[in-house]
Design a protein around this motif. Structure first.
Motif, PDB file in Angstrom:
ATOM      1  N   GLU A  41      57.882   4.691   4.639  1.00 40.52           N
ATOM      2  CA  GLU A  41      57.193   5.944   4.317  1.00 40.52           C
ATOM      3  C   GLU A  41      57.618   7.000   5.318  1.00 40.52           C
ATOM      4  O   GLU A  41      58.103   6.693   6.392  1.00 40.52           O
ATOM      5  N   GLY A  42      57.407   8.247   4.958  1.00 39.48           N
ATOM      6  CA  GLY A  42      57.674   9.349   5.876  1.00 39.48           C
ATOM      7  C   GLY A  42      58.491  10.433   5.223  1.00 39.48           C
ATOM      8  O   GLY A  42      58.908  10.316   4.059  1.00 39.48           O
ATOM      9  N   PRO A  43      58.737  11.503   5.979  1.00 34.60           N
ATOM     10  CA  PRO A  43      59.445  12.654   5.418  1.00 34.60           C
ATOM     11  C   PRO A  43      60.889  12.344   5.014  1.00 34.60           C
ATOM     12  O   PRO A  43      61.464  13.039   4.183  1.00 34.60           O
ATOM     13  N   ASP A  44      61.460  11.303   5.585  1.00 36.39           N
ATOM     14  CA  ASP A  44      62.830  10.913   5.257  1.00 36.39           C
ATOM     15  C   ASP A  44      62.856   9.715   4.313  1.00 36.39           C
ATOM     16  O   ASP A  44      63.830   8.970   4.261  1.00 36.39           O
ATOM     17  N   PHE A  45      61.784   9.537   3.558  1.00 33.78           N
ATOM     18  CA  PHE A  45      61.632   8.368   2.686  1.00 33.78           C
ATOM     19  C   PHE A  45      62.863   8.101   1.832  1.00 33.78           C
ATOM     20  O   PHE A  45      63.415   7.008   1.849  1.00 33.78           O
ATOM     21  N   HIS A  46      63.293   9.073   1.074  1.00 34.22           N
ATOM     22  CA  HIS A  46      64.359   8.834   0.100  1.00 34.22           C
ATOM     23  C   HIS A  46      65.645   8.371   0.780  1.00 34.22           C
ATOM     24  O   HIS A  46      66.272   7.390   0.346  1.00 34.22           O
ATOM     25  N   ALA A  47      66.024   9.060   1.838  1.00 35.26           N
ATOM     26  CA  ALA A  47      67.265   8.697   2.534  1.00 35.26           C
ATOM     27  C   ALA A  47      67.162   7.279   3.116  1.00 35.26           C
ATOM     28  O   ALA A  47      68.102   6.485   3.011  1.00 35.26           O
ATOM     29  N   LYS A  48      66.049   6.953   3.720  1.00 39.56           N
ATOM     30  CA  LYS A  48      65.894   5.616   4.323  1.00 39.56           C
ATOM     31  C   LYS A  48      65.744   4.537   3.255  1.00 39.56           C
ATOM     32  O   LYS A  48      66.236   3.420   3.418  1.00 39.56           O
ATOM     33  N   HIS A  49      65.080   4.866   2.160  1.00 43.31           N
ATOM     34  CA  HIS A  49      64.955   3.935   1.035  1.00 43.31           C
ATOM     35  C   HIS A  49      66.354   3.527   0.558  1.00 43.31           C
ATOM     36  O   HIS A  49      66.641   2.338   0.382  1.00 43.31           O
ATOM     37  N   LEU A  50      67.233   4.493   0.396  1.00 50.53           N
ATOM     38  CA  LEU A  50      68.606   4.216  -0.040  1.00 50.53           C
ATOM     39  C   LEU A  50      69.407   3.495   1.049  1.00 50.53           C
ATOM     40  O   LEU A  50      70.193   2.586   0.756  1.00 50.53           O
ATOM     41  N   VAL A  93      57.602 -10.945  12.520  1.00 49.61           N
ATOM     42  CA  VAL A  93      56.681 -10.017  13.155  1.00 49.61           C
ATOM     43  C   VAL A  93      56.899  -8.630  12.563  1.00 49.61           C
ATOM     44  O   VAL A  93      58.033  -8.161  12.450  1.00 49.61           O
ATOM     45  N   LEU A  94      55.807  -8.014  12.170  1.00 48.12           N
ATOM     46  CA  LEU A  94      55.883  -6.686  11.581  1.00 48.12           C
ATOM     47  C   LEU A  94      55.155  -5.685  12.466  1.00 48.12           C
ATOM     48  O   LEU A  94      54.142  -6.015  13.076  1.00 48.12           O
ATOM     49  N   HIS A  95      55.675  -4.480  12.507  1.00 42.87           N
ATOM     50  CA  HIS A  95      54.995  -3.430  13.264  1.00 42.87           C
ATOM     51  C   HIS A  95      53.846  -2.860  12.432  1.00 42.87           C
ATOM     52  O   HIS A  95      53.705  -3.181  11.259  1.00 42.87           O
ATOM     53  N   SER A  96      53.060  -2.002  13.034  1.00 41.61           N
ATOM     54  CA  SER A  96      51.833  -1.557  12.367  1.00 41.61           C
ATOM     55  C   SER A  96      52.045  -0.428  11.357  1.00 41.61           C
ATOM     56  O   SER A  96      51.257  -0.279  10.429  1.00 41.61           O
ATOM     57  N   LYS A  97      53.069   0.361  11.535  1.00 40.44           N
ATOM     58  CA  LYS A  97      53.310   1.479  10.615  1.00 40.44           C
ATOM     59  C   LYS A  97      54.549   1.197   9.756  1.00 40.44           C
ATOM     60  O   LYS A  97      55.435   0.476  10.168  1.00 40.44           O
ATOM     61  N   ASN A  98      54.586   1.813   8.602  1.00 40.66           N
ATOM     62  CA  ASN A  98      55.729   1.655   7.710  1.00 40.66           C
ATOM     63  C   ASN A  98      56.693   2.829   7.855  1.00 40.66           C
ATOM     64  O   ASN A  98      57.172   3.369   6.869  1.00 40.66           O
ATOM     65  N   ASP A  99      56.994   3.190   9.079  1.00 41.96           N
ATOM     66  CA  ASP A  99      57.917   4.289   9.312  1.00 41.96           C
ATOM     67  C   ASP A  99      59.333   3.766   9.515  1.00 41.96           C
ATOM     68  O   ASP A  99      59.537   2.620   9.917  1.00 41.96           O
ATOM     69  N   ALA A 100      60.296   4.620   9.255  1.00 45.30           N
ATOM     70  CA  ALA A 100      61.700   4.223   9.326  1.00 45.30           C
ATOM     71  C   ALA A 100      62.086   3.755  10.726  1.00 45.30           C
ATOM     72  O   ALA A 100      62.790   2.748  10.876  1.00 45.30           O
ATOM     73  N   THR A 101      61.635   4.454  11.745  1.00 47.28           N
ATOM     74  CA  THR A 101      62.014   4.097  13.112  1.00 47.28           C
ATOM     75  C   THR A 101      61.559   2.689  13.462  1.00 47.28           C
ATOM     76  O   THR A 101      62.316   1.910  14.050  1.00 47.28           O
ATOM     77  N   GLY A 102      60.342   2.342  13.104  1.00 48.60           N
ATOM     78  CA  GLY A 102      59.851   0.999  13.387  1.00 48.60           C
ATOM     79  C   GLY A 102      60.651  -0.069  12.681  1.00 48.60           C
ATOM     80  O   GLY A 102      61.021  -1.086  13.282  1.00 48.60           O
ATOM     81  N   PHE A 103      60.930   0.149  11.398  1.00 47.96           N
ATOM     82  CA  PHE A 103      61.730  -0.815  10.642  1.00 47.96           C
ATOM     83  C   PHE A 103      63.127  -0.934  11.252  1.00 47.96           C
ATOM     84  O   PHE A 103      63.663  -2.032  11.403  1.00 47.96           O
ATOM     85  N   ILE A 104      63.725   0.195  11.581  1.00 53.39           N
ATOM     86  CA  ILE A 104      65.087   0.186  12.117  1.00 53.39           C
ATOM     87  C   ILE A 104      65.145  -0.585  13.430  1.00 53.39           C
ATOM     88  O   ILE A 104      66.050  -1.401  13.649  1.00 53.39           O
ATOM     89  N   LYS A 105      64.183  -0.362  14.302  1.00 61.87           N
ATOM     90  CA  LYS A 105      64.166  -1.083  15.584  1.00 61.87           C
ATOM     91  C   LYS A 105      64.051  -2.585  15.370  1.00 61.87           C
ATOM     92  O   LYS A 105      64.749  -3.371  16.017  1.00 61.87           O
ATOM     93  N   GLU A 106      63.175  -3.006  14.469  1.00 62.73           N
ATOM     94  CA  GLU A 106      63.010  -4.438  14.185  1.00 62.73           C
ATOM     95  C   GLU A 106      64.284  -5.048  13.615  1.00 62.73           C
ATOM     96  O   GLU A 106      64.709  -6.125  14.023  1.00 62.73           O
ATOM     97  N   LEU A 107      64.869  -4.363  12.657  1.00 65.21           N
ATOM     98  CA  LEU A 107      66.073  -4.889  12.016  1.00 65.21           C
ATOM     99  C   LEU A 107      67.241  -4.926  12.998  1.00 65.21           C
ATOM    100  O   LEU A 107      68.041  -5.867  12.979  1.00 65.21           O
TER     101      LEU A 107
END
Length: 157
Positions: A41-50, A93-107
């Motif tokens: 989720e977030g303002p960059d949703f579409h770009a990160k979704h792709l 382990v999942l972070h608390s927010k569904n933001d792109a930065t959190g996902f990117i750091k985990e991956l």
């Protein structure tokens, strides 16, 4: 019928076992990348979704390649969630927010963990198990993960 490709039964088994662990890691990373794709989720949703979609598609191809490598060595690839969870070194382990930065750091952490494991196995496959083919294969796999990690890391600058 066991393959007659110049590797002992023991070496074939050892290589297949190591590849099973790699496949499990790939599957967990694939699932986590799918999660990012579905739930970012977030303002960059579409770009990160792709972006996450492109990454999980690459991981899907990697998983298929690893499984086929295992089969070409005369062994069966693990294909259950139970086996994957037993074989993987990665966590869910999942972070608390569904933001792109959190996902990117985990991956990114997971890609780097896989890269280290692959790098450690290159010479093991070649020298200990006399399997230059799998050594070469995982070298290419490592390079693919290095590029995917670079793409993730670039989003954090």
């Amino acid at each position: 019928m066991e393959p007659n490709i110049g590797l002992s039964s023991t070496n074939l088994s050892n290589v297949a076992h190591a590849l099973n662990k790699i496949l499990a890691d790939e599957f967990v990373l694939y699932t986590k990348t799918r999660n990012a794709h579905w739930n970012v989720e977030g303002p960059d949703f579409h770009a990160k979704h792709l972006f996450f979609e492109r990454q999980y598609q690459q991981l899907d191809e990697i998983m298929d390649g690893v499984a086929e490598r295992i089969r070409s060595l005369g062994h069966y690839a693990p294909a259950t969630l139970k086996l994957f969870s037993e074989l993987t070194q990665l966590s869910e382990v999942l972070h608390s927010k569904n933001d792109a930065t959190g996902f990117i750091k985990e991956l990114l952490v997971d890609h780097e963990s896989i890269i280290i494991g692959l790098r450690e196995n290159i010479n093991v496959f070649a020298n200990n198990f006399k399997d230059l083919g799998t050594s070469d294969y995982i070298t290419g796999l490592m390079e693919t993960h290095e590029k995917m990690a670079w793409m993730l890391r670039s989003h954090l600058k």
